[in-house]
Design an enzyme around this catalytic site. Structure first.
Site, PDB file in Angstrom:
ATOM      1  N   LYS A 232       0.871  -1.163   0.000  1.00 45.09           N
ATOM      2  CA  LYS A 232       0.000   0.000   0.000  1.00 45.09           C
ATOM      3  C   LYS A 232       0.916   1.223   0.000  1.00 45.09           C
ATOM      4  CE  LYS A 232      -4.164   1.760   2.131  1.00 45.09           C
ATOM      5  NZ  LYS A 232      -4.851   1.743   0.822  1.00 45.09           N
TER       6      LYS A 232
ATOM      7  N   ARG B  11      24.492  -3.450   5.351  1.00 39.74           N
ATOM      8  CA  ARG B  11      25.809  -2.845   5.084  1.00 39.74           C
ATOM      9  C   ARG B  11      25.920  -1.539   5.855  1.00 39.74           C
ATOM     10  NH1 ARG B  11      23.675   1.408   2.241  1.00 39.74           N
ATOM     11  NH2 ARG B  11      21.967   0.920   0.852  1.00 39.74           N
TER      12      ARG B  11
HETATM   13  P1  ADP Z   1      21.699   4.602   1.707  1.00 40.80           P
HETATM   14  O1  ADP Z   1      20.526   4.359   2.542  1.00 40.80           O
HETATM   15  O2  ADP Z   1      22.968   4.092   2.282  1.00 40.80           O
HETATM   16  O3  ADP Z   1      21.740   5.985   1.210  1.00 40.80           O
HETATM   17  P2  ADP Z   1      21.196   4.037  -1.014  1.00 40.80           P
HETATM   18  O4  ADP Z   1      20.072   3.174  -1.430  1.00 40.80           O
HETATM   19  O5  ADP Z   1      21.121   5.488  -1.305  1.00 40.80           O
HETATM   20  O6  ADP Z   1      21.439   3.708   0.488  1.00 40.80           O
HETATM   21  O7  ADP Z   1      22.500   3.457  -1.665  1.00 40.80           O
HETATM   22  C1  ADP Z   1      23.801   3.745  -1.224  1.00 40.80           C
HETATM   23  C2  ADP Z   1      24.729   3.777  -2.382  1.00 40.80           C
HETATM   24  O8  ADP Z   1      24.675   2.594  -3.119  1.00 40.80           O
HETATM   25  C3  ADP Z   1      24.410   4.892  -3.347  1.00 40.80           C
HETATM   26  O9  ADP Z   1      25.645   5.376  -3.811  1.00 40.80           O
HETATM   27  C4  ADP Z   1      23.631   4.204  -4.445  1.00 40.80           C
HETATM   28  O10 ADP Z   1      23.838   4.843  -5.689  1.00 40.80           O
HETATM   29  C5  ADP Z   1      24.242   2.841  -4.431  1.00 40.80           C
HETATM   30  N1  ADP Z   1      23.289   1.767  -4.727  1.00 40.80           N
HETATM   31  C6  ADP Z   1      22.202   1.418  -4.029  1.00 40.80           C
HETATM   32  N2  ADP Z   1      21.602   0.351  -4.564  1.00 40.80           N
HETATM   33  C7  ADP Z   1      22.328   0.016  -5.632  1.00 40.80           C
HETATM   34  C8  ADP Z   1      22.244  -1.015  -6.608  1.00 40.80           C
HETATM   35  N3  ADP Z   1      21.287  -1.923  -6.574  1.00 40.80           N
HETATM   36  N4  ADP Z   1      23.178  -1.075  -7.558  1.00 40.80           N
HETATM   37  C9  ADP Z   1      24.172  -0.160  -7.594  1.00 40.80           C
HETATM   38  N5  ADP Z   1      24.316   0.817  -6.691  1.00 40.80           N
HETATM   39  C10 ADP Z   1      23.415   0.914  -5.739  1.00 40.80           C
HETATM   40  P1  ADP Z   2      15.246   1.174  -1.854  1.00 35.91           P
HETATM   41  O1  ADP Z   2      15.668  -0.256  -1.727  1.00 35.91           O
HETATM   42  O2  ADP Z   2      15.273   1.665  -3.236  1.00 35.91           O
HETATM   43  O3  ADP Z   2      15.910   2.056  -0.837  1.00 35.91           O
HETATM   44  P2  ADP Z   2      12.835   1.330  -0.192  1.00 35.91           P
HETATM   45  O4  ADP Z   2      11.913   0.189  -0.057  1.00 35.91           O
HETATM   46  O5  ADP Z   2      13.730   1.637   0.956  1.00 35.91           O
HETATM   47  O6  ADP Z   2      13.687   1.122  -1.524  1.00 35.91           O
HETATM   48  O7  ADP Z   2      12.011   2.632  -0.590  1.00 35.91           O
HETATM   49  C1  ADP Z   2      12.646   3.822  -0.988  1.00 35.91           C
HETATM   50  C2  ADP Z   2      11.823   5.018  -0.510  1.00 35.91           C
HETATM   51  O8  ADP Z   2      10.495   4.970  -1.061  1.00 35.91           O
HETATM   52  C3  ADP Z   2      11.618   5.055   0.991  1.00 35.91           C
HETATM   53  O9  ADP Z   2      12.661   5.719   1.647  1.00 35.91           O
HETATM   54  C4  ADP Z   2      10.298   5.783   1.144  1.00 35.91           C
HETATM   55  O10 ADP Z   2      10.503   7.175   1.052  1.00 35.91           O
HETATM   56  C5  ADP Z   2       9.534   5.341  -0.083  1.00 35.91           C
HETATM   57  N1  ADP Z   2       8.638   4.202   0.198  1.00 35.91           N
HETATM   58  C6  ADP Z   2       8.966   2.902   0.230  1.00 35.91           C
HETATM   59  N2  ADP Z   2       7.902   2.128   0.504  1.00 35.91           N
HETATM   60  C7  ADP Z   2       6.857   2.969   0.663  1.00 35.91           C
HETATM   61  C8  ADP Z   2       5.462   2.793   0.933  1.00 35.91           C
HETATM   62  N3  ADP Z   2       4.914   1.596   1.079  1.00 35.91           N
HETATM   63  N4  ADP Z   2       4.681   3.904   0.990  1.00 35.91           N
HETATM   64  C9  ADP Z   2       5.211   5.132   0.819  1.00 35.91           C
HETATM   65  N5  ADP Z   2       6.506   5.363   0.558  1.00 35.91           N
HETATM   66  C10 ADP Z   2       7.334   4.295   0.468  1.00 35.91           C
END
Ligand code: ADP
Ligand code: ADP
Ligand code: MG
Length: 460
Positions: free
Chosen positions: A201, A292
């Protein structure tokens, strides 16, 4: 304790890990791609090995080349940093098979948490609240549409392998479900070589609240408080702060306990982050666990006085955490700004260029983690993050003021950067109040970009 540790990363995080190593009397070994010969992590290294050409696939994601160097250089541990191989279960397993300690959780834990649909199911069983959504993954758009109708619109289509905000689509209109599902699935295939999808959702205007976890091999698990990462653009964090301004002590305690329960259910060891969304009624829901070190870890270090990378390495060496939850005391307030070489006026296009002039802020309560220097050319092949500016102060208002002045001192000439944008956000009434949600950037970006010099004075 380890003697030599290979750092399988680049940029500021490679330097961050090397600093922890040197303070622990461990010899850090760097690796680099052909595009990174001049990078700071190579320039400052006593040992650095080229592992391949510029494309990450052939260098920083080349596990075989990295393991070959680790063995040749006599390393007994590997730290993956964030991004790249940091959430790659196969690589963690290969390290273990070679008898090299991987600084992170066990491979099977990375694998379970790396499949976000499977992680949800595990958390449900552990009694951690998850966002209402599909049971596991959905097979195709048709099945997805039926589940979406059941959970009720708006919904969020998510990639089980997703990260960095990729492979997600919001759906408000049932008629557009199938089209957006295929779009998200295609993006997931392209980014993660995986097309497993699930549904949640869509929580409207939530706060992104995450908890930092540390767990040792003796079964001690502690959390080091929360971080509010609601200032995001396209699911990517831009500014983070701790403690969040929107949590009561009671809610913080419940969410922290849920985060520890999540880590325990996963059999977690090492540092990790449990991410939640918090809705306007105060309900919170698990969204994922990052297995990580996180980009934004320094703000937690500033308020907790715990060196997270040092603890990661100690725990990976089998040492116990030297403290329990009762010993954790959060003091003051910290804010991080992610400084990127990108142009906010051109839809945030990356701006890799030579750093013609650099002035780094200093003074009380200011920390800058960066991999750039004057004369360095930011390569086009990697993430656009060039520095993290972290500030600490006794209160939120003082931290906000310190952050503004540190951003004013930070001068990066050459590439376009988001420094002005970060500075403007520090003057937005919603940021000043601390009650902003993940919709902040969508709602206010244009307004902020349109500000002239006077607006900041009005809002200050
Ligand atoms: P954080 O919560 O640590 O900010 P992010 O999702 O922003 O996590 O990712 C951290 C770093 O890893 C960023 O530099 C992002 O571009 C890179 N990153 C995240 N997921 C992936 C992925 N699936 N493949 C390549 N780089 C990734
Ligand atoms: P990623 O692996 O790309 O970091 P997340 O599942 O952490 O993906 O989601 C990335 C961002 O999208 C979250 O930080 C939040 O802002 C938003 N988000 C994720 N899930 C939901 C949800 N169910 N409803 C609203 N916003 C969401
Ligand atoms: Mg996330």
């Amino acid at each position: 304790m380890f003697k030599r540790l290979l750092i399988a990363n680049r940029g500021e995080i490679a330097l961050r890990v090397a600093r922890a190593c040197r303070e622990l009397d461990i010899d850090p070994v760097m690796v680099y791609s052909e595009a990174d010969r001049d990078a700071l992590h190579v320039q400052l290294a006593a040992h650095a090995y080229c592992i391949g050409p510029a494309p990450a696939q052939q260098s920083y994601l080349n596990g075989d080349a990295i393991l070959t160097v680790a063995k040749a250089a006599g390393c007994d541990a590997i730290h993956p940093g964030y991004g790249f191989l940091s959430e790659n279960a196969a690589f963690a397993q290969e390290c273990a098979d070679e008898g090299i300690a991987y600084v992170g959780p066990a491979a099977h834990v990375i694998a379970t948490m790396g499949n976000k649909a499977a992680a949800r199911e595990m958390m449900k069983r552990a009694g951690v609240p998850v966002v209402p959504g599909s049971d596991g993954s959905v097979a195709n758009a048709h099945e997805g549409a039926l589940v979406a109708k059941e959970i009720g619109y708006p919904v969020l289509i998510k990639a089980a392998a997703g990260g960095g905000g990729r492979g997600m689509r919001r759906v408000y209109d049932p008629d557009r479900f199938e089209e957006l599902f295929e779009e998200a699935r295609a993006e997931s295939r392209a980014c993660f070589n995986d097309d497993e999808m699930y549904l949640e959702k869509l929580i409207v205007n939530p706060h992104h609240i995450e908890f930092q976890i540390l767990a040792d091999s003796q079964g001690t698990i502690v959390h080091l408080g929360d971080r509010d990462c609601s200032i995001q653009r396209r699911g990517q964090k831009m500014i983070e702060e701790t403690p969040s301004h929107v949590l009561s002590d009671e809610l913080r305690e419940r969410m922290g306990a849920a985060a520890v329960a999540a880590a325990r259910a996963a059999g977690y060891q090492n540092a990790g982050t449990v991410e939640f969304v918090l809705d306007h009624t105060g309900e919170f829901y698990f969204i994922e666990m990052n297995t990580r070190i996180q980009v934004e870890h320094p703000i937690t270090e500033m308020v907790s006085d715990v060196d997270l990378v040092r603890e990661q390495i100690r725990v990976a060496a089998g040492l116990p955490l030297g403290f329990t939850q009762e010993d954790v005391h959060i003091k003051g307030h910290a804010i991080e700004c992610r400084v990127n070489a990108e142009d906010p006026m051109c839809n945030f296009a990356p701006s890799p260029a030579r750093i013609d002039f650099l002035h780094v802020p200093g003074g009380m309560g200011v920390r800058v983690d960066t991999g750039i220097y004057q004369g360095y050319t930011v390569p086009a092949q990697y993430d656009s993050l060039i520095a993290k500016l972290d500030v600490w102060a006794p209160t939120r208002l003082e931290a906000l003021r310190r952050c503004r002045r540190a951003l004013e001192e930070l001068i990066v000439e050459g590439p376009a950067t988001n420094i002005d944008l970060l500075h403007q956000v520090m003057y937005h009434p919603q940021f000043i109040h601390g009650t902003y949600t993940t919709s902040f950037m969508d709602e206010h970006l244009q307004e902020i970009l349109d500000w002239n010099g006077e607006q900041k004075k009005v809002n200050a």
